[in-house]
Design an enzyme around this catalytic site. Structure first.
Site, PDB file in Angstrom:
ATOM      1  N   SER A   1       8.032  23.268  -0.716  1.00 35.08           N
ATOM      2  CA  SER A   1       8.472  21.889  -0.425  1.00 35.08           C
ATOM      3  C   SER A   1       9.891  21.868   0.139  1.00 35.08           C
ATOM      4  O   SER A   1      10.206  21.022   0.989  1.00 35.08           O
ATOM      5  CB  SER A   1       8.345  20.994  -1.663  1.00 35.08           C
ATOM      6  OG  SER A   1       9.324  21.294  -2.608  1.00 35.08           O
TER       7      SER A   1
ATOM      8  N   MET B   1      10.920  34.147  -4.820  1.00 35.00           N
ATOM      9  CA  MET B   1      11.119  34.643  -6.182  1.00 35.00           C
ATOM     10  C   MET B   1      11.114  36.174  -6.239  1.00 35.00           C
ATOM     11  O   MET B   1      10.294  36.770  -6.935  1.00 35.00           O
ATOM     12  CB  MET B   1      10.031  34.070  -7.101  1.00 35.00           C
ATOM     13  CG  MET B   1      10.069  32.557  -7.180  1.00 35.00           C
ATOM     14  SD  MET B   1      11.710  31.916  -7.566  1.00 35.00           S
ATOM     15  CE  MET B   1      11.325  30.556  -8.615  1.00 35.00           C
TER      16      MET B   1
ATOM     17  N   ASN C   1      20.635  30.306  -0.551  1.00 24.89           N
ATOM     18  CA  ASN C   1      19.548  30.020  -1.491  1.00 24.89           C
ATOM     19  C   ASN C   1      19.769  28.636  -2.089  1.00 24.89           C
ATOM     20  O   ASN C   1      20.894  28.138  -2.112  1.00 24.89           O
ATOM     21  CB  ASN C   1      19.563  31.064  -2.616  1.00 24.89           C
ATOM     22  CG  ASN C   1      18.449  30.846  -3.634  1.00 24.89           C
ATOM     23  OD1 ASN C   1      17.308  30.529  -3.270  1.00 24.89           O
ATOM     24  ND2 ASN C   1      18.760  31.001  -4.914  1.00 24.89           N
TER      25      ASN C   1
ATOM     26  N   HIS D   1      19.105  26.664  -5.762  1.00 27.08           N
ATOM     27  CA  HIS D   1      18.763  26.914  -7.172  1.00 27.08           C
ATOM     28  C   HIS D   1      18.811  25.576  -7.914  1.00 27.08           C
ATOM     29  O   HIS D   1      19.760  24.809  -7.753  1.00 27.08           O
ATOM     30  CB  HIS D   1      19.763  27.901  -7.785  1.00 27.08           C
ATOM     31  CG  HIS D   1      19.431  28.249  -9.199  1.00 27.08           C
ATOM     32  ND1 HIS D   1      18.413  29.131  -9.539  1.00 27.08           N
ATOM     33  CD2 HIS D   1      19.959  27.809 -10.366  1.00 27.08           C
ATOM     34  CE1 HIS D   1      18.348  29.224 -10.859  1.00 27.08           C
ATOM     35  NE2 HIS D   1      19.267  28.431 -11.383  1.00 27.08           N
TER      36      HIS D   1
ATOM     37  N   GLU E   1      16.926  18.148  -4.260  1.00 24.08           N
ATOM     38  CA  GLU E   1      17.006  19.398  -3.490  1.00 24.08           C
ATOM     39  C   GLU E   1      16.664  19.151  -2.024  1.00 24.08           C
ATOM     40  O   GLU E   1      17.298  19.691  -1.114  1.00 24.08           O
ATOM     41  CB  GLU E   1      16.027  20.440  -4.051  1.00 24.08           C
ATOM     42  CG  GLU E   1      16.409  21.002  -5.407  1.00 24.08           C
ATOM     43  CD  GLU E   1      15.413  22.058  -5.863  1.00 24.08           C
ATOM     44  OE1 GLU E   1      15.091  22.973  -5.086  1.00 24.08           O
ATOM     45  OE2 GLU E   1      14.938  21.970  -7.011  1.00 24.08           O
TER      46      GLU E   1
HETATM   47  C1  GAR Z   1      12.675  24.859  -6.168  1.00 25.27           C
HETATM   48  O1  GAR Z   1      12.944  23.986  -7.223  1.00 25.27           O
HETATM   49  C2  GAR Z   1      13.802  25.857  -6.016  1.00 25.27           C
HETATM   50  O2  GAR Z   1      15.076  25.331  -6.268  1.00 25.27           O
HETATM   51  C3  GAR Z   1      13.432  26.864  -7.077  1.00 25.27           C
HETATM   52  O3  GAR Z   1      12.038  26.995  -6.980  1.00 25.27           O
HETATM   53  C4  GAR Z   1      11.492  25.767  -6.507  1.00 25.27           C
HETATM   54  C5  GAR Z   1      10.660  26.065  -5.279  1.00 25.27           C
HETATM   55  O4  GAR Z   1       9.928  24.931  -4.893  1.00 25.27           O
HETATM   56  N1  GAR Z   1      14.103  28.107  -6.857  1.00 25.27           N
HETATM   57  C6  GAR Z   1      14.525  28.905  -7.842  1.00 25.27           C
HETATM   58  O5  GAR Z   1      14.325  28.675  -9.021  1.00 25.27           O
HETATM   59  C7  GAR Z   1      15.251  30.142  -7.371  1.00 25.27           C
HETATM   60  N2  GAR Z   1      15.830  30.842  -8.470  1.00 25.27           N
HETATM   61  P1  GAR Z   1       9.367  24.814  -3.412  1.00 25.27           P
HETATM   62  O6  GAR Z   1       8.543  26.075  -3.136  1.00 25.27           O
HETATM   63  O7  GAR Z   1       8.506  23.593  -3.429  1.00 25.27           O
HETATM   64  O8  GAR Z   1      10.534  24.685  -2.486  1.00 25.27           O
END
Ligand code: GAR
Length: 208
Positions: free
Chosen positions: A13, A88, A105, A107, A172
């Protein structure tokens, strides 16, 4: 426009937010390519539907091969900056060294609070009233590079890690494209200045 690669592992997303923001005429970047360590990441289907090229990479089971393939794909796509969006995987030092200052990145916490996995659970466990998200430079130490921008999000009574994650995600999606654009402006100014310094040095009179 700067050419950005987005790396994902799942839903994508934030990747989508970066792609949609890039449709504005005044956006300083375009998403040149999307890549994933998971060939079945749902975000890849979305990227493809949106007409963004997808890098075909070797299996991530062999870490060395995967990152070598990724490096080649980024070079082939003429990428200026790498944006991790829910990617990840720990990134090897040699890859990071090549992209130093050009890999960012997002977070879902107000770093330096709650690095690593399960930041929302950690935030609730700590009884905090405010959380948020951080866009930062990626360095060898996990979630510790320079902060480029943050957004705050209130914790509500009764929030669970899932309800909090959902609200932070909305924030985000606003934060990432904006901070990416700002940072690209900053690095472009820096390139311009260092080029000028180079030119000035070349035109200095020779010492007698
Ligand atoms: C997001 O909330 C991002 O900030 C987090 O994973 C999610 C991915 O969602 N990232 C971490 O935790 C990195 N350590 P998405 O695939 O829908 O963007």
């Amino acid at each position: 426009r700067s050419r950005v690669a987005v790396l994902i592992s799942g839903r994508g997303s934030n990747m989508a937010a970066l792609i949609y923001a890039a449709r504005a005429d005044d956006c300083p970047y375009e998403v040149a390519v999307v890549a994933s360590d998971k060939p079945d990441a749902p975000g890849l289907v979305l990227a493809e539907a949106e007409g963004v090229p997808i890098a075909r990479l070797p299996s991530a089971k062999d870490k060395t091969q995967f990152f070598a393939g990724l490096q080649s794909a980024l070079e082939a796509a003429g990428v200026d900056l790498v944006a991790l969006a829910g990617f990840m995987r720990i990134i090897p030092d040699d890859f990071l060294a090549r992209w130093e200052g050009r890999i960012v990145n997002i977070h879902p916490s107000l770093l330096p609070r709650h690095k690593g996995l399960k930041p929302h659970q950690a935030c609730l466990d700590a009884g905090e009233r405010i959380t948020g998200a951080t866009v930062h430079l990626v360095t060898a130490e996990l979630d510790s590079g320079e902060t480029l921008g943050q957004v705050q999000v209130a914790v509500l009574p009764g929030d669970t890690p899932d309800t909090l994650a959902e609200r932070v995600l909305v924030a985000e999606h606003q934060l990432y494209p904006r901070i990416l654009g700002q940072y690209l402006g900053r690095t472009r100014d820096f390139d311009w200045i260092s080029n000028k310094v180079g030119e000035l040095a070349l035109t200095l009179p020779e010492s007698r």
